[in-house]
Design an enzyme around this catalytic site. Structure first.
Site, PDB file in Angstrom:
ATOM      1  N   GLU A   1      -4.189   4.253  -8.345  1.00 25.85           N
ATOM      2  CA  GLU A   1      -5.400   4.911  -7.822  1.00 25.85           C
ATOM      3  C   GLU A   1      -5.388   6.372  -8.238  1.00 25.85           C
ATOM      4  OE1 GLU A   1      -6.094   5.043  -3.523  1.00 25.85           O
ATOM      5  OE2 GLU A   1      -7.668   6.533  -3.893  1.00 25.85           O
TER       6      GLU A   1
ATOM      7  N   ASP B   1       0.318  -2.265   4.335  1.00 20.25           N
ATOM      8  CA  ASP B   1       1.460  -1.386   4.601  1.00 20.25           C
ATOM      9  C   ASP B   1       2.727  -2.200   4.900  1.00 20.25           C
ATOM     10  OD1 ASP B   1      -0.323   0.765   4.456  1.00 20.25           O
ATOM     11  OD2 ASP B   1      -0.689   0.772   6.619  1.00 20.25           O
TER      12      ASP B   1
ATOM     13  N   LYS C   1      -6.567   9.978  -7.832  1.00 20.43           N
ATOM     14  CA  LYS C   1      -7.169  10.831  -6.805  1.00 20.43           C
ATOM     15  C   LYS C   1      -7.895  11.984  -7.491  1.00 20.43           C
ATOM     16  CE  LYS C   1      -5.851   9.001  -2.843  1.00 20.43           C
ATOM     17  NZ  LYS C   1      -6.845   8.239  -2.092  1.00 20.43           N
TER      18      LYS C   1
ATOM     19  N   HIS D   1       0.844  -1.198   0.000  1.00 19.61           N
ATOM     20  CA  HIS D   1       0.000   0.000   0.000  1.00 19.61           C
ATOM     21  C   HIS D   1       0.881   1.250   0.000  1.00 19.61           C
ATOM     22  CE1 HIS D   1      -2.957   2.744   2.266  1.00 19.61           C
ATOM     23  NE2 HIS D   1      -3.412   2.612   1.037  1.00 19.61           N
ATOM     24  N   ARG D   2       0.842   1.988  -1.081  1.00 21.58           N
ATOM     25  CA  ARG D   2       1.745   3.140  -1.285  1.00 21.58           C
ATOM     26  C   ARG D   2       3.202   2.672  -1.170  1.00 21.58           C
ATOM     27  NH1 ARG D   2      -1.250   7.111   3.099  1.00 21.58           N
ATOM     28  NH2 ARG D   2      -3.345   6.282   2.776  1.00 21.58           N
TER      29      ARG D   2
ATOM     30  N   ASP E   1      -0.908   6.357  -5.501  1.00 18.29           N
ATOM     31  CA  ASP E   1      -1.920   7.397  -5.703  1.00 18.29           C
ATOM     32  C   ASP E   1      -1.384   8.445  -6.672  1.00 18.29           C
ATOM     33  OD1 ASP E   1      -3.679   6.500  -3.346  1.00 18.29           O
ATOM     34  OD2 ASP E   1      -1.708   6.789  -2.425  1.00 18.29           O
TER      35      ASP E   1
ATOM     36  N   GLU F   1       0.214  -0.581  -4.752  1.00 17.32           N
ATOM     37  CA  GLU F   1      -0.845   0.406  -4.970  1.00 17.32           C
ATOM     38  C   GLU F   1      -0.193   1.759  -4.800  1.00 17.32           C
ATOM     39  OE1 GLU F   1      -4.005   3.215  -3.337  1.00 17.32           O
ATOM     40  OE2 GLU F   1      -2.055   2.623  -2.550  1.00 17.32           O
TER      41      GLU F   1
ATOM     42  N   HIS G   1      -0.064  10.925  -2.018  1.00 10.00           N
ATOM     43  CA  HIS G   1      -1.362  10.476  -1.501  1.00 10.00           C
ATOM     44  C   HIS G   1      -2.345  11.629  -1.305  1.00 10.00           C
ATOM     45  CE1 HIS G   1      -4.408   9.534   1.548  1.00 10.00           C
ATOM     46  NE2 HIS G   1      -4.529   8.458   0.795  1.00 10.00           N
TER      47      HIS G   1
HETATM   48  O1  G3P Z   1      -6.428   1.973  -2.943  1.00 10.08           O
HETATM   49  C1  G3P Z   1      -6.587   1.581  -1.622  1.00 10.08           C
HETATM   50  C2  G3P Z   1      -6.403   2.716  -0.667  1.00 10.08           C
HETATM   51  O2  G3P Z   1      -5.188   3.339  -0.952  1.00 10.08           O
HETATM   52  C3  G3P Z   1      -7.512   3.733  -0.714  1.00 10.08           C
HETATM   53  O3  G3P Z   1      -7.413   4.737   0.222  1.00 10.08           O
HETATM   54  O4  G3P Z   1      -6.747   6.892   1.125  1.00 10.08           O
HETATM   55  O5  G3P Z   1      -5.180   4.994   1.270  1.00 10.08           O
HETATM   56  O6  G3P Z   1      -5.622   6.108  -0.908  1.00 10.08           O
HETATM   57  P1  G3P Z   1      -6.182   5.718   0.428  1.00 10.08           P
HETATM   58 MG    MG Z   2      -4.581   4.845  -2.300  1.00  6.56          MG
END
Ligand code: G3P
Ligand code: MG
Length: 252
Positions: free
Chosen positions: A121, A242, A123, A20-21, A49, A47, A62
């Site tokens: 993702e 994470d 935004k 995640h990120r 953003d 993943e 993000h």
């Molecule tokens: O894509 C999953 C998750 O990243 C969505 O929420 O706020 O962490 O970008 P956020």
């Molecule tokens: Mg995200």
């Protein structure tokens, strides 16, 4: 675990682990070292953003502002790439990462695109677009990443705008309970391949519904190893975490 295409991965019957990120617990989120670390830890993908910079580059941050993860302030979309590149995106995390730069999507594809699948993702909180969908589509095409990415967003308008630009790229709808807008009703009738629910939404009933509707299920953010085991037994396609090392240890 590595797969040639995103679709192969989704159809593999495996529960994939994505950073995640990046490997966000161990390195500054949404930076090249965080993505490379996810790869080192054995993640199948990441993943990240993306926003459109003022001068039309896909940049990986993000928040809608740079305040929390750089030494600057202000809205991402109001800054040129040059301005964004002058920021330090590492020292907020620890001294070890001082001087790290915000990457572009091009730079991420170049660094890890051959080795990792990438959940991009987008935004966007607007009903109108600043052109971010086009910028992302152009970047995917430039790097021949069409089969190795899945594009997701909380914004159904963004997904609807993206689809005709690259119709073969997989799309995932992000959602969670208690969102300000009823985005679920906005996505109704729009064909997409995956659902990206917040982890607490998933149970047996949810998975039955998703299977009946032919949705792949990729969920976030899964940092509890026991919950990851449950999600695997429920047949979730991908857990976004994470800490890829911790979750891989639990479910492999
Ligand atoms: O894509 C999953 C998750 O990243 C969505 O929420 O706020 O962490 O970008 P956020
Ligand atoms: Mg995200």
């Amino acid at each position: 675990m590595s797969f040639a295409t995103f679709k192969d991965a989704m159809l593999s019957g495996e529960t994939l682990v994505f950073g995640h990120r990046g490997a966000k617990d161990y390195a500054p989120m949404n930076t090249i070292p965080a993505f490379e670390l996810a790869l080192e830890q054995g993640a199948a993908g990441i993943e990240l953003d993306v926003h459109r910079s003022k001068d039309g580059h896909p940049v990986i941050v993000h928040d809608f502002t740079v305040d929390a993860t750089t030494d600057g302030d202000g809205n991402v979309v109001e800054k040129t790439l040059d301005e964004l590149k002058r920021l330090d995106a590492g020292s907020w995390f620890s001294d070890e990462f001082t001087g790290l730069k915000i990457p572009t999507l091009d730079e991420v594809f170049e660094a890890v695109g051959d080795s990792l699948l990438i959940n991009v993702e987008i935004k966007s909180m607007d009903t109108e677009t600043d052109g971010v969908e086009q910028v992302v589509a152009d970047c995917i095409t430039r790097h021949n990443m069409r089969d190795r990415v899945l594009v997701s967003s909380f914004n159904p308008m963004t997904l609807k705008r993206f689809r005709p630009l690259l119709p073969h790229v997989m799309i995932g709808f992000l959602y969670m309970a208690g969102m300000q807008m009823d985005t679920e009703s906005m996505i109704e009738g729009f064909a997409h391949e995956a659902r990206h629910p917040y982890v607490d939404m998933i149970d047996e009933q949810y998975m039955t519904w998703a299977n009946d509707n032919n949705y792949f299920v990729n969920t976030w953010t899964v940092n509890d190893p026991e919950r990851a085991k449950e999600l695997k037994s429920l047949g979730v396609n991908c857990v976004i975490t994470d800490a890829p090392d911790l979750i891989l240890k639990a479910i492999q």
